[in-house]
Design a protein around this motif. Structure first.
Motif, mmCIF file in Angstrom:
data_model
loop_
_atom_site.group_PDB
_atom_site.id
_atom_site.type_symbol
_atom_site.label_atom_id
_atom_site.label_comp_id
_atom_site.label_asym_id
_atom_site.label_seq_id
_atom_site.Cartn_x
_atom_site.Cartn_y
_atom_site.Cartn_z
ATOM 1 N N ASP A 290 0.849 -1.187 0.000
ATOM 2 C CA ASP A 290 0.000 0.000 0.000
ATOM 3 C C ASP A 290 0.891 1.246 0.000
ATOM 4 O OD1 ASP A 290 0.877 0.394 2.653
ATOM 5 O OD2 ASP A 290 -0.995 -0.329 3.528
ATOM 6 N N ARG A 291 0.289 2.418 0.010
ATOM 7 C CA ARG A 291 1.056 3.670 -0.069
ATOM 8 C C ARG A 291 1.974 3.893 1.137
ATOM 9 N NH1 ARG A 291 -3.247 8.006 -1.932
ATOM 10 N NH2 ARG A 291 -4.673 6.364 -2.516
ATOM 11 N N SER A 292 1.681 3.246 2.259
ATOM 12 C CA SER A 292 2.539 3.400 3.438
ATOM 13 C C SER A 292 3.666 2.364 3.482
ATOM 14 C CB SER A 292 1.709 3.337 4.722
ATOM 15 O OG SER A 292 1.084 2.075 4.832
ATOM 16 N N GLY A 293 3.745 1.488 2.472
ATOM 17 C CA GLY A 293 4.844 0.521 2.397
ATOM 18 C C GLY A 293 4.591 -0.786 3.124
ATOM 19 N N VAL A 294 3.328 -1.075 3.449
ATOM 20 C CA VAL A 294 2.969 -2.343 4.092
ATOM 21 C C VAL A 294 2.486 -3.317 3.018
ATOM 22 C CG1 VAL A 294 1.426 -3.456 5.763
ATOM 23 C CG2 VAL A 294 2.393 -1.203 6.265
ATOM 24 N N MET A 295 2.974 -4.556 3.077
ATOM 25 C CA MET A 295 2.616 -5.558 2.085
ATOM 26 C C MET A 295 1.141 -5.937 2.227
ATOM 27 S SD MET A 295 4.446 -9.209 1.247
ATOM 28 C CE MET A 295 4.232 -9.882 2.867
ATOM 29 N N THR A 296 0.406 -5.858 1.139
ATOM 30 C CA THR A 296 -1.011 -6.224 1.157
ATOM 31 C C THR A 296 -1.233 -7.637 0.616
ATOM 32 O OG1 THR A 296 -1.339 -5.170 -0.996
ATOM 33 C CG2 THR A 296 -1.803 -3.838 0.968
ATOM 34 N N SER A 297 -0.359 -8.108 -0.280
ATOM 35 C CA SER A 297 -0.459 -9.471 -0.803
ATOM 36 C C SER A 297 0.857 -9.869 -1.455
ATOM 37 C CB SER A 297 -1.605 -9.590 -1.820
ATOM 38 O OG SER A 297 -1.295 -8.868 -2.990
ATOM 39 N N HIS A 298 1.006 -11.164 -1.647
ATOM 40 C CA HIS A 298 2.170 -11.680 -2.374
ATOM 41 C C HIS A 298 1.792 -13.007 -3.020
ATOM 42 C CE1 HIS A 298 2.491 -13.776 1.484
ATOM 43 N NE2 HIS A 298 3.268 -14.663 0.890
ATOM 44 N N LYS A 299 2.446 -13.309 -4.143
ATOM 45 C CA LYS A 299 2.155 -14.552 -4.861
ATOM 46 C C LYS A 299 3.315 -14.926 -5.764
ATOM 47 C CE LYS A 299 -0.387 -11.897 -8.299
ATOM 48 N NZ LYS A 299 -1.693 -11.577 -8.818
ATOM 49 N N ARG A 300 3.375 -16.205 -6.079
ATOM 50 C CA ARG A 300 4.365 -16.738 -7.027
ATOM 51 C C ARG A 300 3.621 -17.057 -8.316
ATOM 52 N NH1 ARG A 300 9.317 -19.015 -6.011
ATOM 53 N NH2 ARG A 300 8.795 -19.047 -3.794
#
Length: 115
Positions: free
Chosen positions: A99-109
């Motif tokens: 997000d705009r504050s640099g916190v991961m919202t999702s991840h995937k391979r």
């Protein structure tokens, strides 16, 4: 004069021989590009908790980034190719969204689908 002609002929022969050596160099059997992300490196990275700093500390810099209105996507692209066995070639991307504050919202391979 004869010594000069011999030197010129010898130099020409060497330069032509050098060209043939350059042309005989073949591509490497295996070639790797990008950043490979192993499953054990992903352990501890959590959606809605981990930050850009946590990801770079664990994986290094991404191979590419994309800005969006909601934040940023980081791509860790990896390709491993075999000249003599192209059926064993491998390509994948691990994508982190922040997000705009640099916190991961999702991840995937993601691996490409074979044709």
């Amino acid at each position: 004069m004869k010594n000069i002609m011999t030197a010129v002929a010898f130099g020409a022969a060497l330069s032509m021989g050098g060209c043939s050596i350059v042309h005989s160099i073949s591509a490497p059997e295996e070639q790797t590009t990008g950043v490979q992300v192993r499953d054990d490196q992903m352990t501890g990275l959590k959606d809605r908790y981990s930050t850009t700093l946590a990801v770079t500390n664990r994986l290094g810099q991404p191979t590419r980034t994309v800005q969006s209105t909601s934040g940023e996507q980081w791509y860790y692209d990896y390709t491993h190719t075999f000249r003599s066995a192209p059926q064993n070639n491998m390509s994948e991307s691990v994508i982190f969204e922040f997000d705009r504050s640099g916190v991961m919202t999702s991840h995937k391979r993601v691996t490409p689908i074979a044709p």
